[in-house]
Design an enzyme around this catalytic site. Sequence first.
Site, short mmCIF file in Angstrom:
data_model
loop_
_atom_site.label_atom_id
_atom_site.label_comp_id
_atom_site.label_asym_id
_atom_site.label_seq_id
_atom_site.Cartn_x
_atom_site.Cartn_y
_atom_site.Cartn_z
N GLU A 125 4.82 -1.00 8.76
CA GLU A 125 6.08 -0.70 8.88
C GLU A 125 6.45 0.38 10.06
O GLU A 125 5.62 1.30 10.06
CB GLU A 125 7.04 -0.47 7.92
CG GLU A 125 7.02 -1.34 6.53
CD GLU A 125 7.61 -0.75 5.23
OE1 GLU A 125 7.97 0.39 5.26
OE2 GLU A 125 7.54 -1.73 4.56
N LYS A 127 8.18 3.73 11.35
CA LYS A 127 8.50 4.99 10.53
C LYS A 127 9.56 5.63 11.38
O LYS A 127 9.77 6.13 12.43
CB LYS A 127 7.41 5.93 10.42
CG LYS A 127 7.94 7.19 9.72
CD LYS A 127 6.60 8.07 9.51
CE LYS A 127 6.60 9.37 8.44
NZ LYS A 127 7.63 10.20 8.88
N ASP A 129 12.74 8.04 12.13
CA ASP A 129 12.76 9.68 11.77
C ASP A 129 14.10 9.76 11.21
O ASP A 129 15.08 10.08 12.01
CB ASP A 129 12.62 10.43 13.13
CG ASP A 129 11.94 11.70 12.91
OD1 ASP A 129 11.79 12.08 11.78
OD2 ASP A 129 12.02 12.38 13.77
N GLU A 185 15.30 5.30 4.25
CA GLU A 185 15.78 6.24 5.21
C GLU A 185 17.22 5.82 5.86
O GLU A 185 17.72 5.11 6.12
CB GLU A 185 14.76 6.14 6.52
CG GLU A 185 14.61 7.13 7.16
CD GLU A 185 13.74 8.24 6.53
OE1 GLU A 185 13.24 8.00 5.28
OE2 GLU A 185 13.10 9.16 7.35
N TYR A 237 12.95 1.11 2.07
CA TYR A 237 11.35 0.92 2.13
C TYR A 237 10.52 1.02 0.99
O TYR A 237 9.36 0.70 0.97
CB TYR A 237 10.63 1.82 3.28
CG TYR A 237 11.11 3.14 2.89
CD1 TYR A 237 10.52 3.95 1.86
CD2 TYR A 237 11.92 4.29 3.78
CE1 TYR A 237 10.83 5.26 1.47
CE2 TYR A 237 12.07 5.54 3.51
CZ TYR A 237 11.59 5.87 2.58
OH TYR A 237 11.77 7.29 2.36
N LYS A 325 0.99 8.74 12.95
CA LYS A 325 1.93 9.10 14.03
C LYS A 325 1.77 8.90 15.40
O LYS A 325 0.70 8.74 16.01
CB LYS A 325 1.94 10.78 13.74
CG LYS A 325 2.49 11.33 12.26
CD LYS A 325 3.83 11.01 12.29
CE LYS A 325 4.50 11.97 11.09
NZ LYS A 325 4.73 13.26 11.36
N CYS A 419 11.12 48.08 21.06
CA CYS A 419 12.06 47.00 20.65
C CYS A 419 12.98 46.95 21.90
O CYS A 419 13.71 47.94 22.49
CB CYS A 419 12.93 47.48 19.28
SG CYS A 419 14.26 46.10 18.96
N CYS A 422 16.78 47.96 20.46
CA CYS A 422 17.12 49.71 20.05
C CYS A 422 16.21 50.47 20.65
O CYS A 422 16.41 51.74 20.71
CB CYS A 422 17.18 49.73 18.62
SG CYS A 422 15.55 49.61 17.65
N CYS A 437 9.77 45.84 15.08
CA CYS A 437 10.38 47.07 15.45
C CYS A 437 10.71 48.02 14.40
O CYS A 437 10.61 47.74 13.37
CB CYS A 437 11.83 46.54 15.95
SG CYS A 437 13.18 47.89 15.90
N CYS A 443 18.50 49.71 14.22
CA CYS A 443 18.39 48.62 15.06
C CYS A 443 19.29 47.57 15.09
O CYS A 443 19.55 46.74 14.08
CB CYS A 443 16.83 48.01 15.09
SG CYS A 443 16.71 46.55 16.23
S1 IVH Z 1 7.31 5.01 2.36
C1 IVH Z 1 5.67 7.34 -1.50
N1 IVH Z 1 8.26 3.91 4.67
O1 IVH Z 1 8.63 9.44 5.90
C2 IVH Z 1 6.06 7.43 0.17
N2 IVH Z 1 8.40 6.25 4.36
O2 IVH Z 1 6.65 11.35 6.12
C3 IVH Z 1 7.33 6.74 0.26
N3 IVH Z 1 9.81 7.36 6.17
O3 IVH Z 1 9.70 10.82 3.03
C4 IVH Z 1 7.63 6.65 1.53
N4 IVH Z 1 9.92 5.47 7.38
O4 IVH Z 1 11.44 9.52 4.31
C5 IVH Z 1 8.12 5.10 3.89
N5 IVH Z 1 8.58 3.04 6.54
C6 IVH Z 1 8.74 4.07 5.83
C7 IVH Z 1 9.23 5.05 6.46
C8 IVH Z 1 9.07 6.36 5.73
C9 IVH Z 1 10.28 6.63 7.28
C10 IVH Z 1 9.93 8.70 5.67
C11 IVH Z 1 10.23 8.82 4.54
C12 IVH Z 1 9.36 9.83 3.80
C13 IVH Z 1 8.61 10.40 5.16
C14 IVH Z 1 7.27 10.56 4.79
#
Ligand code: IVH
Length: 698
Positions: A125, A127, A129, A185, A237, A325, A419, A422, A437, A443
Site C-alpha cells: 500500500e 504510505k 505522510d 492516517e 489501513y 521509503k 558566543c 554575549c 557559551c 547571556c
Molecule cells: S500500517 C502496526 N499502513 O506510517 C503498524 N501505516 O511509519 C500499523 N502509515 O504509524 C501501520 N501509511 O501512521 C500502515 N498504509 C499504511 C500507512 C501507515 C502511513 C503511517 C502510520 C504509521 C507510520 C509508521
Amino acid sequence: MSDIPPDRLTALEAAAELARLAALIAHHDRLYHQRDRPEIDDAAYDALVRRNQVIEGRFPELRRPDSPSLRVGAAPAAGFRKVIHALPMLSLANAFTPEDVIDFVARLRRFLNMSDEEPLALVAEPKIDGLSCSLRYQAGQLVQAATRGDGAEGEDVTRNILTISEIPKQISGDSVPESLEVRGEVYISRAAFLEMNQRRTAQGGETFANPRNAAAGALRQLNPAVTATRPLCFFGYALGEVSAPVAASHHEVRAQLARWGFPLNEPARLCADAEALLAYYHEVEALRPALPYDIDGVVYKVDRHDLRERLGFVSRAPRWAIAHKFPAEQARTRLKAIVVQVGRTGALTPVADLEPVTVGGVMVSRATLHNEDEITRKDIRAGDTVVVQRAGDVIPQVVRVVIEARPLDSEPYRPPEHCPDCGSLAVREEGEVVRRCTGGLICPAQAMERLRHFVSREAFDIEGLGEKIIAAFWADGLIRRPGDIFRLAVKDRDSLTPLRKRPGWGDKSARNLFEAIEARRQMPLDRLIYALGIRQIGQATARLLARHYPSYDTWRAAMQAAADREGPAWQDLTNIDQIGPAVAADLLDFFAEPHNLEALDDLAREVRLTDFEPPVVTVVSPLAGKTVVFTGTLSTMGRGEAKARAEALGAKVAGSVSAKTHFVVAGADSGSKATKARDLGVTILSEEEWLALAGGAQ
Ligand code: IVH
C-alpha cells in the site's frame, strides 16, 4: 563517544552511551511528536535507534528502564484528555534498498519455517505522510478518536475528527462488531496545504513546513471550529481492538472497510514475492509526482492474520510489516553563511543560511548543520554550492558540497571562540560534540531562549508572546525572568511606550496578550518544572517529579536537601524510576545557582502552583497512590507496558525496593529485589496476581 563503534565500547562507555542515546532519542521524539518540529531527518533518527539497539544487543544487562527500544514516540502534549490505547499503536521498521526488501521476505519465511514453494502473500500500500489515528465505534457509532501519542497513550481528538466529512460517523450492517477500532492516517492534500500557507502568508502568519505539520496543527486545535476550516482527509489501513473478528486477512479487512464507507489508500496490491513488491514500489514511485498528496514510501504487510499472530512484534514494530521509503528529495543552492544559534542551555548550533530553493515542493532557506564535526567532515564553507535534502517532514539538511562550484577564495569553517550574542568564551569540553557559551545567566540569547521555552505550548502556553516580542521587551528591560511576564501589565500601564502604542500593536492585541498572561496565573507543578528549561528535564521527567513530590514547597525543599548528593533526599530523588544520577545532577545544578532560586521564588510569588494532576483514572484502582517495583521478566507484557499500565492506574513506579514500596511484582528470574522485598516484608505479587490487579493482559 558517539563515534566509537558499538563493538569497541567498554561496559562503562556503553552505559554512558545508552544514557546519552536515551536522552537524545527522547528529545527528538518530543520534537517530532509533540512539537511537529523535528531537527533531524528519519535516517539520522533511525541511526540513533539502531546504535542504541546494537549496544543493547551487546550489553543486554545495561538496557535502561527508559530505553527507547521500550517505547514508541513521545508522551502526549498537554491540553487534550488522554486515551490509553486498548492495543498499542506501533510504528514500522524501514527498508531503503531492494536488498532490504528481499531480506525482509526471507526473514519472514525463515521465521515461519516456510519453504519457497509455500505461498506467502503480502499486501502493498502507499504510505501517506500524515498522522495515525485510532477511531473507536461502539454499536456502529463513532464514539472516540485518539492520536497515537507515544503508542501506549494518545490524545482524545474526537471533536476534531468529527469535523472530517470523509470519516463515517455511523456504520451499519450485520457484520459490524459491537466494538470496533479502525486505524488509519489523517492527512491533508498538497493543494489544500499550499492554499493554507498562502492564506497564512497573506495574514502575516508563520507558514507550515509541510502537509504533515499542517495536518498535525489542524488536528491539535483545541477549538474544533478551527479544525473544521482545515481540509483534513483520512484513509483506513488497519484494525485495532475488535470485539469479534472481521476477517482472516488484510485484503479482506480492506474490502470490509470499503463497504463500511472508509476511504482506502490506493493503489494497493496483493503480491506473491519480493520481486512483485519491488515492481509495485517502482510503479508507485512513478505515480508519486502526480498524486494529490505526499507519500514517503510504500508499506508491505503480511496478508494472513494467523501468520501475523505468529510473527508478533519486536519492541517498536510488527515483524510482519515494513515501510519501504522513497529516497529523500534533493536540490542545489548556495550557502550564504553559516550562522550560529544559541540555545537555552548555551549550546551553539551551526545553521546554514541558504539562498531559498524549492525542495520537493517546499521552500527551504535554512538547513541544519548538526555540529562543527559534521561541518568539518563534509568540509562545508560559506559561499559553497550545496546539495540540500528534505526527507518527509523533517528540517532540511545539507548533504554535501558541490566541490567543483567552490569559489577560489573560500575558507574552511572556523567555529566561534566566543558566543555570537554575549561575547563570552565559547568552549567545547573534552568528549562533547557541542560547543557552549559560558555566559550562563548574563547571556541574553540564552535568557531569551529560556523565556521562549517558558511560554511555549507545553510549558506556560502564553499565546501571543512570540520570539520578537520577547526580544523587544528584553531590550526595554521589561522582561528578564519569568516572573516579569506576570508584572508586565502593571509596568505597561506606567510605561511611556505602552504596548498598544508600539508598531504592529493596538488596544485589542495588547489586551489579548495581557489576558493570555492572566489566564496562566495558575499552573500545575509539572508544567512549571518543565517550563524552567533545566537540562534533561523534559515533560516526562517533570511529570515524574511532580508526581513524586506532592507540592511545590515539598519539591523545592527536597531539591535543596539533596544538595549534598548523598543523604536521604538524594537517595529519594535518584530512587525515582527513570531519574538517574545524571538527570538528578542537572536538577541540583540548577538549584545550586542562587540566581535560579531567586527567579524561581519570584515566579512562585506571581503564580499559584497547583499540585500535579495525574491522568484521569476511570476505574477505581487498588494501585492508586501505591509504589510499585517491577523485577524479573513478565511473560505477558514488556516492562514499558507494565509500567505504563501501573501509572495509568495511579501507581508510582520506583526502581528499587525500600520500606516505602507497597508491591514488588516479580516475574521470571527475579533476583535481589525480590529477596530485599521479602526481608522488608513488602507484598510480592506474581505475574498472575499483578494481572488480576492491573486488569488482565490485553
Ligand atoms: S500500517 C502496526 N499502513 O506510517 C503498524 N501505516 O511509519 C500499523 N502509515 O504509524 C501501520 N501509511 O501512521 C500502515 N498504509 C499504511 C500507512 C501507515 C502511513 C503511517 C502510520 C504509521 C507510520 C509508521
